[in-house]
Design an enzyme around this catalytic site. Structure first.
Site, short mmCIF file in Angstrom:
data_model
loop_
_atom_site.label_atom_id
_atom_site.label_comp_id
_atom_site.label_asym_id
_atom_site.label_seq_id
_atom_site.Cartn_x
_atom_site.Cartn_y
_atom_site.Cartn_z
N ARG A 75 0.83 -1.21 0.00
CA ARG A 75 0.00 0.00 0.00
C ARG A 75 0.86 1.25 0.00
NH1 ARG A 75 -4.42 0.23 4.64
NH2 ARG A 75 -2.61 0.81 5.87
N LYS A 115 -2.66 6.48 1.55
CA LYS A 115 -2.46 6.84 2.96
C LYS A 115 -1.47 8.00 3.02
CE LYS A 115 -2.49 4.46 7.37
NZ LYS A 115 -3.94 4.53 7.69
N GLU A 163 -16.19 6.54 4.48
CA GLU A 163 -15.51 5.99 5.65
C GLU A 163 -15.43 7.02 6.76
OE1 GLU A 163 -11.34 5.08 5.53
OE2 GLU A 163 -11.08 6.10 3.63
C1 LIG Z 1 -5.04 3.76 7.93
C2 LIG Z 1 -6.44 4.07 7.56
C3 LIG Z 1 -7.49 3.12 7.69
C4 LIG Z 1 -7.28 1.79 8.34
O1 LIG Z 1 -6.45 0.95 7.62
P1 LIG Z 1 -5.74 -0.30 8.32
O2 LIG Z 1 -4.84 -0.81 7.26
O3 LIG Z 1 -6.80 -1.26 8.67
O4 LIG Z 1 -5.03 0.22 9.50
C5 LIG Z 1 -8.75 3.47 7.25
N1 LIG Z 1 -8.99 4.68 6.72
C6 LIG Z 1 -8.03 5.61 6.58
C7 LIG Z 1 -8.38 6.92 5.99
C8 LIG Z 1 -6.73 5.34 6.99
O5 LIG Z 1 -5.79 6.27 6.86
#
Ligand SMILES: *Cc1c(COP(=O)(O)O)cnc(C)c1O
Length: 344
Positions: free
Chosen positions: A84, A186, A222
């Site tokens: 990722r 991210k 989300e």
């Molecule tokens: C990091 C993150 C998540 C959760 O991802 P994981 O890989 O399960 O930790 C969900 N939404 C956003 C916007 C994030 O930055």
């Protein structure tokens, strides 16, 4: 031989920055990643014109290291974090940090800080934060020529105090990410975007926002830093929103597998309309930090949508999902092939 442990109050450690002894640092210069290594210095010194400071070229990851019931120190699916992060870097015109180097840097950093990995049974874990930023100077808008990759670690307790107690969230009037924007990567810039909305939610007593889709504002996207899932009214289907502007959570993808292959649920990844929320029996937010935060109430512009027993207790499917996934991480439930990365 028992490992040496730092003298910390593991049960009340909270979620905050605590510098550990060692961090990993690697530099990208002249078109290549240099050999990285451990450093004792918690400070970063960069040029006043570094790209991160002006144009926000930065991405990060978050994962955890745990002590299992057998006393092993493990990470959960770090290959997915490595991949990722490569996707995030590519989209921000940054060099990709190679997956194999990511995994060996992770191993090296956690091994160097083993005394900070909270003991099994404490509920705490070692949070691992890999990140990369433009450290070379730029003033005209363009990608930098130099980058810094670091991995820092810190022991943390459960993200939301009170464990699996349900929380309430509110439907936000703001957007976390634009359509065709950066919601799927991210990047710190997405968090800068969401802070104003988060303050409003926090002032109203909500744990987080439920962001609707930025195009029509009709579908669930989300939360600020976690994906949502829902359980159908009959308790038999795990439903999670599908959208190009949500972050592909490792926890959510793992819960989909657990739901289908270990709990015998049907799994649907599809658009979820805000208008259908009252039909679901359970709702939860999922991400590395909290694993699962059950959602008891969604407030949609003054109207409360209540799931199951509301804020009193998490629903039965949520409890099973949480027990199974944390069991896999802590070694009390057999893990699917390739999910557990042994460090020590
Ligand atoms: C990091 C993150 C998540 C959760 O991802 P994981 O890989 O399960 O930790 C969900 N939404 C956003 C916007 C994030 O930055």
């Amino acid at each position: 031989m028992a490992r040496e442990l730092k003298d910390l109050d593991w049960k009340h450690i909270g979620f905050q920055y605590r510098p550990c002894d060692w961090r990993y640092v690697a530099q990208y210069k002249e078109g290549a990643w240099q050999e990285g290594g451990l450093s004792a210095d918690p400070n970063v010194t960069i040029n006043e014109c570094a790209g991160i400071l002006h144009y926000c070229q930065e991405c990060f990851e978050g994962l955890k290291a745990y002590e299992t019931v057998k006393g092993d120190i493990v990470c959960f699916r770090p290959d997915l974090n490595a991949e990722r992060m490569m996707d995030s870097a590519e989209y921000l015109c940054m060099p990709k940090f190679p997956k194999e180097q990511f995994l060996s840097a992770l191993r090296e950093t956690v091994q160097a800080n083993l005394a900070y990995v909270p003991p099994y049974g404490s509920g705490a874990s070692l949070y691992v934060r890999p990140y990369m930023f433009a450290s070379g100077p730029v003033i005209g808008v363009k990608p930098s020529d130099e980058y810094t990759f670091r991995i820092i670690v810190m022991p943390v307790g459960p993200y939301y105090t009170g464990g699996a107690k349900p929380v309430s969230v509110m439907v936000s009037d703001y957007d976390r990410a634009a359509p065709h924007g950066t919601g799927h990567i991210k990047a710190g810039l997405n968090y800068a975007m969401s802070m104003h909305a988060h303050e409003i939610a926090a002032k109203g007593g909500y744990a987080d926002n439920m962001f609707p889709d930025p195009m029509e504002r009709k579908y669930v996207e989300e939360a600020g830093g976690a994906n949502f899932y829902f359980i159908s009214g009959d308790g038999k289907t795990f439903v999670t929103p599908k959208s190009d502007s949500i972050l592909p959570s490792v926890t959510r993808r793992s819960l989909e597998y657990v739901a289908e292959h270990m709990l015998g649920l049907k799994v649907e990844e599809r658009r979820v309309a805000l208008s259908e929320l009252p039909e679901f029996s359970e709702c939860g937010m999922c991400g590395t930090a909290a694993v699962i935060s059950p959602v008891g109430v969604v407030n949609d512009h003054g109207k409360d949508i209540v799931f199951g027993k509301g804020l009193a207790e998490a629903g039965p499917v949520t409890k099973k999902l949480l027990d199974t996934l944390t069991g896999i991480q802590l070694g009390t439930v057999e893990a699917p092939e390739g999910w557990i990365f042994k460090i020590a």
